[in-house]
Design a protein around this motif. Sequence first.
Motif, PDB file in Angstrom:
ATOM      1  N   LYS A 184       4.901  -6.733   6.249  1.00  0.00           N
ATOM      2  CA  LYS A 184       4.511  -8.551   6.272  1.00  0.00           C
ATOM      3  C   LYS A 184       4.738  -8.238   7.616  1.00  0.00           C
ATOM      4  O   LYS A 184       4.096  -8.412   8.854  1.00  0.00           O
ATOM      5  N   LYS A 202      -6.129  -2.616   3.248  1.00  0.00           N
ATOM      6  CA  LYS A 202      -6.428  -2.877   3.684  1.00  0.00           C
ATOM      7  C   LYS A 202      -6.171  -3.145   5.756  1.00  0.00           C
ATOM      8  O   LYS A 202      -6.455  -4.045   6.682  1.00  0.00           O
ATOM      9  N   TRP A 241      -3.268 -13.387   5.371  1.00  0.00           N
ATOM     10  CA  TRP A 241      -2.167 -12.282   4.602  1.00  0.00           C
ATOM     11  C   TRP A 241      -2.812 -11.485   2.388  1.00  0.00           C
ATOM     12  O   TRP A 241      -2.499 -10.774   2.582  1.00  0.00           O
ATOM     13  N   GLU A 252      -9.197  -4.933   4.990  1.00  0.00           N
ATOM     14  CA  GLU A 252      -9.703  -6.689   5.083  1.00  0.00           C
ATOM     15  C   GLU A 252      -8.067  -7.178   5.859  1.00  0.00           C
ATOM     16  O   GLU A 252      -8.476  -8.591   6.522  1.00  0.00           O
ATOM     17  N   VAL A 253      -7.296  -7.166   5.088  1.00  0.00           N
ATOM     18  CA  VAL A 253      -5.843  -7.926   5.728  1.00  0.00           C
ATOM     19  C   VAL A 253      -5.797  -7.778   6.863  1.00  0.00           C
ATOM     20  O   VAL A 253      -5.487  -8.565   7.548  1.00  0.00           O
ATOM     21  N   PHE A 254      -5.987  -6.537   7.946  1.00  0.00           N
ATOM     22  CA  PHE A 254      -6.718  -6.197   9.198  1.00  0.00           C
ATOM     23  C   PHE A 254      -6.707  -7.384  10.169  1.00  0.00           C
ATOM     24  O   PHE A 254      -6.528  -8.472  10.474  1.00  0.00           O
ATOM     25  N   LYS A 309      -8.277  -9.500   8.647  1.00  0.00           N
ATOM     26  CA  LYS A 309      -8.164 -11.726   9.248  1.00  0.00           C
ATOM     27  C   LYS A 309      -6.802 -11.861   9.470  1.00  0.00           C
ATOM     28  O   LYS A 309      -7.096 -12.964  10.012  1.00  0.00           O
ATOM     29  N   LEU A 310      -6.064 -11.032   9.190  1.00  0.00           N
ATOM     30  CA  LEU A 310      -4.898 -11.762  10.035  1.00  0.00           C
ATOM     31  C   LEU A 310      -5.250 -11.713  11.890  1.00  0.00           C
ATOM     32  O   LEU A 310      -5.121 -12.875  12.377  1.00  0.00           O
ATOM     33  N   TRP A 332       0.884  -1.445  -0.004  1.00  0.00           N
ATOM     34  CA  TRP A 332      -0.080   0.137   0.027  1.00  0.00           C
ATOM     35  C   TRP A 332       0.426   0.931  -0.099  1.00  0.00           C
ATOM     36  O   TRP A 332       0.403   2.456   0.431  1.00  0.00           O
ATOM     37  N   SER A 349       0.438 -20.595  14.939  1.00  0.00           N
ATOM     38  CA  SER A 349       0.945 -20.661  14.047  1.00  0.00           C
ATOM     39  C   SER A 349       1.273 -18.499  13.193  1.00  0.00           C
ATOM     40  O   SER A 349       1.477 -18.694  12.018  1.00  0.00           O
ATOM     41  N   CYS A 350      -0.093 -17.731  13.847  1.00  0.00           N
ATOM     42  CA  CYS A 350      -0.415 -16.993  12.854  1.00  0.00           C
ATOM     43  C   CYS A 350       1.179 -15.803  13.167  1.00  0.00           C
ATOM     44  O   CYS A 350       0.873 -14.464  12.522  1.00  0.00           O
ATOM     45  N   CYS A 404      -7.354 -15.224  12.471  1.00  0.00           N
ATOM     46  CA  CYS A 404      -5.867 -15.766  12.650  1.00  0.00           C
ATOM     47  C   CYS A 404      -5.275 -15.716  13.309  1.00  0.00           C
ATOM     48  O   CYS A 404      -5.555 -16.920  14.197  1.00  0.00           O
ATOM     49  N   ILE A 449       3.680  -5.858  10.209  1.00  0.00           N
ATOM     50  CA  ILE A 449       2.176  -5.943  10.254  1.00  0.00           C
ATOM     51  C   ILE A 449       1.894  -6.664  11.646  1.00  0.00           C
ATOM     52  O   ILE A 449       1.175  -6.603  12.255  1.00  0.00           O
ATOM     53  N   GLN A 450       3.176  -8.182  11.064  1.00  0.00           N
ATOM     54  CA  GLN A 450       2.436  -9.253  11.829  1.00  0.00           C
ATOM     55  C   GLN A 450       3.145  -8.686  13.641  1.00  0.00           C
ATOM     56  O   GLN A 450       2.718  -9.949  14.780  1.00  0.00           O
ATOM     57  N   ILE A 493       4.194 -16.483  13.826  1.00  0.00           N
ATOM     58  CA  ILE A 493       5.011 -16.918  12.475  1.00  0.00           C
ATOM     59  C   ILE A 493       4.971 -16.495  11.624  1.00  0.00           C
ATOM     60  O   ILE A 493       4.091 -16.844  11.133  1.00  0.00           O
ATOM     61  N   SER A 494       5.982 -15.785  10.977  1.00  0.00           N
ATOM     62  CA  SER A 494       6.353 -15.460   9.417  1.00  0.00           C
ATOM     63  C   SER A 494       6.481 -16.396   8.473  1.00  0.00           C
ATOM     64  O   SER A 494       7.069 -17.396   8.691  1.00  0.00           O
TER      65      SER A 494
END
Lengths: 571, 239
Positions: free
Chosen positions: B107, B218, A166, B220-222, B224-225, A99, B235-236, B228, B110-111, B238-239
């Motif tokens: 990523k 953004k 992701w 949506e991804v957040f 979903k994270l 982004w 597991s989430c 998880c 963000i994780q 761990i990148s």
Amino acid sequence: MATRLVFLSLVCGAVSVSVGEHLTTSEVPPKRPYFVDCRSPEQETFSCWWSAGDYQNLTGPGALSVFFQKNRDVWRECPDYSTAGENHCYFNSTYTSIWIPYCVQLRSQIQDIVYHQMCFTVDEIVVPDPPVGLNWTLLNISQTGQHFDILIQWEPPPSADVKKGWISLVYEPQYRAINMSDWKPLEVERACYQSVYGLKTGMEYEIRVRCKQAASEKFSEFSEHLYVYIPKVPTKETLFPFTMILIFGAVGVIIVLMLIIFSQQQRLMVYFLPPVPVPKIMGIDPELLKKGKLDELNSILSGHHTFKPELYNDDLWVEFIELDIDDQDGRSHHSDTHKLLGSENLNGNCLNIKDDDSGRASCYEPELPDSDMLDRSQAEAREEKASLLDSEGRAAHSSTTDPSPPGRSHPGATAEGASRSHPQIQSQLSSQSWVNLDFYAQVSNITPAGGVLLSPGQQSKIEKTAEAHSSPKTQKCQLAMTTDSAYTSEMDAKNISATPSLNGNEPKVTVSPYTVSEAPASSVPPVSDYTTVQAVDSQQSLLLNPSTLPTKGTPMPAGYLTPEQLNSIMP
Amino acid sequence: MSEAYPGLVLLLVLQVCAWVLLLWRCWGVLGYPLDCKDEQGSIISCTSISLEKLLDRVIQHAELIYHVSEESCTLFEEMFVPVSMHTQQNRARNTCITKAFPIPGSKSEIQKISDKWLLHSVLMLVQSWIEPLVYLQKTLDRYDDAADTILNKTKWVTNKLSSLEQGIVELIRKMLDEGLLAVEHQQTLTRFDAQPEVVESILRDYAVLTCFKKDAHKMEVFLKLLKCRHTDKMSCYIS
């Protein structure tokens, strides 16, 4: 001069063209190096690759350099020229931010010439890897064995981190038969499985899947091809009972239909071909006619003004007929006509009508086989009657009994005929002109033995008419006799019986269908109901021809004679 | 008997009063159904929703919003943006200024963000876009009828954003046990003024749409994270 000028111009044109060609080719600048594309397979790293264009001298490694700018920050050189391959610049996850706007520039080695610049954000350049792990399972095979359904499954590309959410991918499977050229796409869906319906057995199919990011338009490459094949199964056995069932069912239905048709034939005939309705007198039940309930009939018919019901007046009958009581006792079991025959005084022309089930309770015979015949006979009767009536001087019978139950035979037309005949009959009666017309012969005397002597009223006329129109008369008589029901038959019988005893008062009642038990039937040959009148003797009696025997002496149907029968009877 | 009668009456009255007082105090504790308003605005009784279902619903909202915003962007580009501007190069020129505190883009970063931070970021994003979208509706009205579909989509998205906001607030309340006292609507119109090169309204609107599309992605991804992490914590991370 002109030719020279032309030649010169031509030459100049050719030269200019050639020069122009040279010039145009040389004026095209060589294509500069440029970025072909940038791509991120999993939204975590990305790489850009370029082409040197026409600058062949710049194709070698290091000839060109890539610089990038992240979020409008400083320009930095590409961190990795080698990982992704030649002419590729690879940015690993540390350098990748989603982004955030990136710009990359393709610069010459000296870094003073910018050949090409490209700006993007990483989420826009995501093109995932193809799915992996295609497999299929059989769902079912159709009953005919011609088609089958399968469920295909696959795995998302391993590089894409779908599990953590992701990246979100959608998939599009495609399939085709091996020999076909067009791929058939299926629905684009998020799930990693999909069903394929309607594949044919015995044909090999190819399946492939590709994916893309949900909101993007760029699809990935296709996965590896999956081959599906199910051999054809011979399915004659499954078809066999089905066809047999069909055949047996059809045969059974046909049999049932035939049974129905044959059992209900009459009803079906009536249903499909209804009988033509016979004209009826409204309000008269044919049952009444059969049973001979004359009182009811008379009451019903009293409503009709065309018909004057005449109730049976026993008194009137008594006037005409005096029954022999002595004989009556002995012959109580005999029919009415026999009783009648036993009476000494017989003035009337009508036999006594007793209300029994014989159905012959009328002296007027309304039964007519044909209206034509009736018309004919009636016309002739009228003629004669007219002639006779003039000479008649007898007092009219007040008791114009008209006790005919018109409904004795078929009502309707016959009643009409009866009604038509009634007036003339009545007039007949009234005038007592007992001529031998179509229906009646006057009874002149009754022999002690019970025989009835018939004598015509107007003998001369009768003779004349008889001689003149012997055959028609006979026909008429025959008609009259034949048209009547049992009454005339009785008359006939009496005539016949009277024939041999015309000359004297010999009460020889030799033959009578109704007196069979009493009189010896040997003397007279068996006579049927109807005979022809041969002649009229001196005593104005009818001479019947006993020889002619109608072929059918036995019961005539209800007094009707068909024309054929009539013809057969006639001489 | 008549002597005790007034005493009994008094006792009865006292009891009734005590019960009333007791119940009055415990009125809230005993619990009555919350006054929830459904889409038509009528008050219906609410049933409480589980966290998983709530999260799923919120993610559904975010996905839909992203999908529709992407459609609007594409439509607008086809209809109004000149062909020369269609290249990625020019598209990316319309930079979107992020909010007060920047959200990391990689990523890995963000994780590392905590749940709380994720939720708050999403909420902030949602809240920041409600007003610009309303403004966008007004500007789209000025276009001719060709922009009707885009206008309808924008209106729909605005509505969904409001409900998404409610969902996020509820999520925060459930996951973080925080109560949001006030909803802060930031003024976001200023962010586009900082782009002097964007003069034409068409390009400005196009910029609004593209930026909103990115922010919807953004969200949506957040979310979903977040999901998880909620389902499988180990597991989430761990990148």
